[in-house]
Write an enzyme that holds these catalytic residues in place. Structure first.
Site, mmCIF file in Angstrom:
data_model
loop_
_atom_site.group_PDB
_atom_site.id
_atom_site.type_symbol
_atom_site.label_atom_id
_atom_site.label_comp_id
_atom_site.label_asym_id
_atom_site.label_seq_id
_atom_site.Cartn_x
_atom_site.Cartn_y
_atom_site.Cartn_z
ATOM 1 N N GLY A 1 0.782 -1.226 0.000
ATOM 2 C CA GLY A 1 0.000 0.000 0.000
ATOM 3 C C GLY A 1 0.813 1.275 0.000
ATOM 4 N N GLY B 1 -14.013 -5.090 11.096
ATOM 5 C CA GLY B 1 -14.303 -6.187 12.005
ATOM 6 C C GLY B 1 -13.909 -7.560 11.479
ATOM 7 N N GLU C 1 0.396 -13.239 1.228
ATOM 8 C CA GLU C 1 -0.483 -13.240 0.056
ATOM 9 C C GLU C 1 0.208 -13.914 -1.124
ATOM 10 O OE1 GLU C 1 -2.707 -8.969 0.880
ATOM 11 O OE2 GLU C 1 -1.694 -9.281 -1.034
ATOM 12 N N ARG D 1 -0.628 2.632 -3.369
ATOM 13 C CA ARG D 1 -2.054 2.817 -3.105
ATOM 14 C C ARG D 1 -2.594 4.145 -3.645
ATOM 15 N NH1 ARG D 1 -5.427 0.161 0.166
ATOM 16 N NH2 ARG D 1 -3.811 -0.602 1.555
#
Length: 158
Positions: A19, A51, A85, A23
Site C-alpha cells: 500500500g 471487524g 499473500e 495505493r
C-alpha cells in the site's frame, strides 16, 4: 468440475500490493480501469469489511479469485502480509490454476530472484526476526523467486 470451480469464484481479479508504494497513485488508476471494464476486483481498501479478521479475509479472497495481479514494488517484500499473500497466490496457481500476472513496478525481476537492493534488505530483516533458517523465510524466498520467472509487465516510469 470446471464449472463447479468457476461458480466458487467471486472475484475476477485479486490485487496484491504494498500500500505505501502504490495505493495513492498507480493502484487507484489500475483499479478504476478494471472497474470501468466491469472487472470485479478485490482490493482491500474497497472490499475488506471493518471487524473482519484480515488474514482470513485476504486468503479467502485469493481463493475466490480467477486472476491475481501482483504489483511488485520497492517495499513489497518488507510486508509480512504481502509475502503471505504471495505464498497463497503461488500455491493457488499450482493447485487450482489461478492465473497470475506480475507487474514489476520500478523493480526488476532479478531483484526478487536473487534478493538484491530493497528485497535483500527486507529478507535480512525477516531473517533477523524469524531466524535465518525459518520455514517462513525460506518459503517467502522461494515464492519470490518463483514469481520472478513469471512473464509480466515492467513499469519503470509513468
Amino acid at each position: 468440475m470446471a464449472s463447479s470451480l468457476k461458480s466458487k469464484r467471486k472475484y475476477h481479479v485479486f490485487l496484491s500490493f504494498r500500500g505505501e508504494d502504490v495505493r495513492n497513485n498507480f493502484l487507484g488508476h489500475l483499479y478504476k480501469a478494471l472497474d470501468q471494464k466491469g472487472i470485479y476486483t478485490y482490493v482491500d481498501s474497497e472490499e475488506l469489511r471493518k471487524g473482519e479478521q484480515i488474514d482470513l479475509a485476504l486468503m479467502k479472497a485469493i481463493e475466490e479469485s480467477q486472476i491475481a495481479i501482483i504489483i511488485f514494488s520497492k517495499d513489497y517484500a518488507s510486508s509480512w502480509w504481502c509475502l503471505e499473500e504471495l505464498a497463497k497466490i503461488i500455491d493457488r496457481k499450482e493447485e487450482r490454476n489461478l492465473m497470475v500476472f506480475p507487474l514489476f513496478y520500478k523493480v526488476e525481476p532479478r531483484e526478487l530472484r536473487t534478493p538484491r537492493g530493497s528485497y535483500r534488505d527486507a529478507m535480512a530483516k525477516h531473517e533477523s526476526k524469524y531466524g535465518k533458517d525459518s520455514k517462513e523465510v525460506k518459503r517467502w524466498e522461494k515464492t519470490l523467486s518463483d514469481a520472478s520467472y513469471l512473464s509480466g509487465w515492467h513499469l519503470k516510469d509513468g
